[in-house]
Design an enzyme around this catalytic site. Structure first.
Site, PDB file in Angstrom:
ATOM      1  N   ASP A  90     -39.583 -31.546   6.629  1.00 24.34           N
ATOM      2  CA  ASP A  90     -41.120 -30.936   6.876  1.00 24.34           C
ATOM      3  C   ASP A  90     -41.130 -29.659   6.193  1.00 24.34           C
ATOM      4  OD1 ASP A  90     -42.029 -32.697   9.624  1.00 24.34           O
ATOM      5  OD2 ASP A  90     -39.730 -33.033   9.156  1.00 24.34           O
ATOM      6  N   HIS A 112     -38.021 -28.411  17.740  1.00 23.28           N
ATOM      7  CA  HIS A 112     -39.138 -28.673  18.825  1.00 23.28           C
ATOM      8  C   HIS A 112     -38.934 -27.567  19.852  1.00 23.28           C
ATOM      9  CE1 HIS A 112     -40.151 -32.384  17.561  1.00 23.28           C
ATOM     10  NE2 HIS A 112     -38.977 -32.945  17.396  1.00 23.28           N
ATOM     11  N   THR A 160     -25.049 -23.563  12.457  1.00 18.64           N
ATOM     12  CA  THR A 160     -26.218 -22.721  13.121  1.00 18.64           C
ATOM     13  C   THR A 160     -26.448 -21.479  12.583  1.00 18.64           C
ATOM     14  OG1 THR A 160     -24.708 -22.059  14.794  1.00 18.64           O
ATOM     15  CG2 THR A 160     -25.557 -24.383  15.054  1.00 18.64           C
ATOM     16  N   LYS A 161     -25.442 -20.995  11.748  1.00 16.10           N
ATOM     17  CA  LYS A 161     -25.612 -19.650  11.268  1.00 16.10           C
ATOM     18  C   LYS A 161     -25.733 -19.405   9.771  1.00 16.10           C
ATOM     19  CE  LYS A 161     -25.495 -16.973  15.309  1.00 16.10           C
ATOM     20  NZ  LYS A 161     -24.637 -17.338  16.378  1.00 16.10           N
ATOM     21  N   ARG A 178     -12.045 -18.644   5.973  1.00 17.31           N
ATOM     22  CA  ARG A 178     -11.257 -17.781   4.893  1.00 17.31           C
ATOM     23  C   ARG A 178     -12.355 -17.725   3.663  1.00 17.31           C
ATOM     24  NH1 ARG A 178      -8.863 -20.576   0.754  1.00 17.31           N
ATOM     25  NH2 ARG A 178      -8.851 -22.823   1.045  1.00 17.31           N
TER      26      ARG A 178
HETATM   27  C1  LIG Z   1     -18.757 -35.317  -2.204  1.00 18.76           C
HETATM   28  C2  LIG Z   1     -17.914 -36.082  -1.364  1.00 18.76           C
HETATM   29  O1  LIG Z   1     -18.198 -37.160  -0.921  1.00 18.76           O
HETATM   30  S1  LIG Z   1     -16.560 -35.697  -0.507  1.00 18.76           S
HETATM   31  C3  LIG Z   1     -15.951 -36.792   0.416  1.00 18.76           C
HETATM   32  C4  LIG Z   1     -15.970 -36.387   1.906  1.00 18.76           C
HETATM   33  N1  LIG Z   1     -14.631 -35.520   2.241  1.00 18.76           N
HETATM   34  C5  LIG Z   1     -14.644 -34.456   3.378  1.00 18.76           C
HETATM   35  O2  LIG Z   1     -15.730 -34.365   3.865  1.00 18.76           O
HETATM   36  C6  LIG Z   1     -13.740 -33.818   3.286  1.00 18.76           C
HETATM   37  C7  LIG Z   1     -13.984 -32.375   3.724  1.00 18.76           C
HETATM   38  N2  LIG Z   1     -12.720 -31.321   3.953  1.00 18.76           N
HETATM   39  C8  LIG Z   1     -12.605 -30.908   4.994  1.00 18.76           C
HETATM   40  O3  LIG Z   1     -13.067 -31.010   5.989  1.00 18.76           O
HETATM   41  C9  LIG Z   1     -11.120 -30.051   4.749  1.00 18.76           C
HETATM   42  O4  LIG Z   1     -10.130 -29.830   6.204  1.00 18.76           O
HETATM   43  C10 LIG Z   1     -11.314 -28.535   4.091  1.00 18.76           C
HETATM   44  C11 LIG Z   1     -11.798 -28.665   2.856  1.00 18.76           C
HETATM   45  C12 LIG Z   1     -12.331 -27.765   4.977  1.00 18.76           C
HETATM   46  C13 LIG Z   1      -9.975 -27.775   4.177  1.00 18.76           C
HETATM   47  O5  LIG Z   1      -9.930 -26.576   3.795  1.00 18.76           O
HETATM   48  P1  LIG Z   1      -8.644 -25.479   3.894  1.00 18.76           P
HETATM   49  O6  LIG Z   1      -9.008 -24.174   3.552  1.00 18.76           O
HETATM   50  O7  LIG Z   1      -7.659 -26.401   2.877  1.00 18.76           O
HETATM   51  O8  LIG Z   1      -8.295 -25.825   5.266  1.00 18.76           O
HETATM   52  P2  LIG Z   1      -6.822 -26.159   6.124  1.00 18.76           P
HETATM   53  O9  LIG Z   1      -6.666 -27.564   5.837  1.00 18.76           O
HETATM   54  O10 LIG Z   1      -5.759 -25.543   5.600  1.00 18.76           O
HETATM   55  O11 LIG Z   1      -6.970 -25.909   7.548  1.00 18.76           O
HETATM   56  C14 LIG Z   1      -7.215 -24.679   7.956  1.00 18.76           C
HETATM   57  C15 LIG Z   1      -7.823 -24.632   9.501  1.00 18.76           C
HETATM   58  O12 LIG Z   1      -9.056 -25.204   9.692  1.00 18.76           O
HETATM   59  C16 LIG Z   1      -8.991 -26.213  10.608  1.00 18.76           C
HETATM   60  N3  LIG Z   1      -9.947 -27.473   9.636  1.00 18.76           N
HETATM   61  C17 LIG Z   1     -10.136 -27.913   8.589  1.00 18.76           C
HETATM   62  N4  LIG Z   1     -10.968 -28.592   8.332  1.00 18.76           N
HETATM   63  C18 LIG Z   1     -11.586 -28.599   9.505  1.00 18.76           C
HETATM   64  C19 LIG Z   1     -12.679 -29.365   9.977  1.00 18.76           C
HETATM   65  N5  LIG Z   1     -13.534 -30.222   8.899  1.00 18.76           N
HETATM   66  N6  LIG Z   1     -13.336 -29.101  11.138  1.00 18.76           N
HETATM   67  C20 LIG Z   1     -12.731 -28.398  12.034  1.00 18.76           C
HETATM   68  N7  LIG Z   1     -11.507 -27.561  11.613  1.00 18.76           N
HETATM   69  C21 LIG Z   1     -11.017 -28.039  10.520  1.00 18.76           C
HETATM   70  C22 LIG Z   1      -7.521 -27.018  10.296  1.00 18.76           C
HETATM   71  O13 LIG Z   1      -7.146 -27.696  11.530  1.00 18.76           O
HETATM   72  C23 LIG Z   1      -6.742 -25.602  10.347  1.00 18.76           C
HETATM   73  O14 LIG Z   1      -6.663 -25.234  11.685  1.00 18.76           O
HETATM   74  P3  LIG Z   1      -5.455 -24.298  12.158  1.00 18.76           P
HETATM   75  O15 LIG Z   1      -5.332 -23.005  11.334  1.00 18.76           O
HETATM   76  O16 LIG Z   1      -5.673 -24.098  13.758  1.00 18.76           O
HETATM   77  O17 LIG Z   1      -4.276 -25.149  11.956  1.00 18.76           O
END
Ligand SMILES: CC(=O)SCCNC(=O)CCNC(=O)[C@H](O)C(C)(C)COP(=O)(O)OP(=O)(O)OC[C@H]1O[C@@H](n2cnc3c(N)ncnc32)[C@H](O)[C@@H]1OP(=O)(O)O
Length: 211
Positions: A90, A112, A160-161, A178
């Site tokens: 929208d 909303h 949300t931010k 990070r």
């Molecule tokens: C374009 C496409 O179609 S891609 C296909 C779809 N693929 C995806 O969606 C994969 C997305 N990848 C992720 O979510 C990965 O976890 C990434 C890229 C965020 C990992 O990033 P990194 O910096 O390597 O994180 P790392 O694996 O070291 O985890 C760090 C901390 O974050 C947490 N964490 C990692 N990913 C997530 C997540 N998605 N949600 C919540 N917590 C998470 C880990 O559990 C870890 O927690 P801890 O320190 O308490 O142990």
């Protein structure tokens, strides 16, 4: 101010006037047509995508793709939308170049009022995703959010931010865990290093130039 101007100004609005329903109906017809195209009918897909966005685009959109208007989405060069993304446009959605979306990402630019007496009303707030971001699967991006360039949003996040540039951010609510650093140039996943011969082989097998 007319209703369209109210939407753009972030003011309360309703959407049953000024040909907005007709515009959404046309968008839905295009959406259904796109989502029924055969995977090998790329010509039809590209033509429909240009009609949906209202401009010739250079992005890969994997159906099904869901949206309200389509015309309120500005999409950069070489973006990739995996299947099942939903863009509630929208208000404006602005996506920079080379942004990759995992499957099932939702961008919501509309909300909303919390009080039920006013719940039917709506307000819009634009979403901006700057260049080179990667948005993980099933992420939800709330109204008014900006995600800074190069950032990575972890799968299943609820943003949300605003997220600053060059960040890795995860979770619900999505928080920066990070910054992207030189170490990410050395390792592609946990302790798995990039190796020159490995990269060369990947690009050679794919028939593309190395980097
Ligand atoms: C374009 C496409 O179609 S891609 C296909 C779809 N693929 C995806 O969606 C994969 C997305 N990848 C992720 O979510 C990965 O976890 C990434 C890229 C965020 C990992 O990033 P990194 O910096 O390597 O994180 P790392 O694996 O070291 O985890 C760090 C901390 O974050 C947490 N964490 C990692 N990913 C997530 C997540 N998605 N949600 C919540 N917590 C998470 C880990 O559990 C870890 O927690 P801890 O320190 O308490 O142990």
């Amino acid at each position: 101010m007319n209703m369209r101007e109210r939407i753009l100004a972030g003011k309360l609005f309703l959407d049953d006037c000024e040909e907005l329903p007709e515009e959404r109906m046309l968008a839905k017809r295009r959406m259904v047509a796109l989502n029924q195209t055969s995977p090998d009918d790329l010509e039809k897909r590209f033509k429909l995508l240009d009609e949906i966005f209202g401009i010739k685009i250079n992005a890969w959109v994997e159906p099904p793709f869901y949206f309200c208007y389509g015309r309120n989405i500005e999409i950069g060069e070489e973006c990739f939308l995996n299947m099942g993304c939903t863009f509630i446009d929208d208000a404006k959605i602005k996506i920079g170049n080379k942004v990759a979306f995992g499957p099932g990402v939702t961008i919501a630019t509309v909300g909303h009022p919390i009080h039920p007496d006013y719940r039917r009303l709506m307000y819009g707030s634009p979403v901006t995703i700057e260049e080179n971001c990667w948005i993980g699967a099933n992420t939800t991006i709330c109204p008014g959010i900006t995600i800074g360039k190069n950032s990575v949003i972890g799968a299943g996040s609820v943003v949300t931010k605003d997220i600053p540039e060059n960040s890795v951010a995860v979770g619900n609510p999505c928080k920066v865990i990070r910054k992207i650093s030189e170490k990410d140039r050395q390792f592609y996943y946990r302790d798995e290093p990039f190796m020159k011969e490995d990269l060369e082989e990947v690009y050679r097998l794919n028939g593309t130039d190395y980097m």
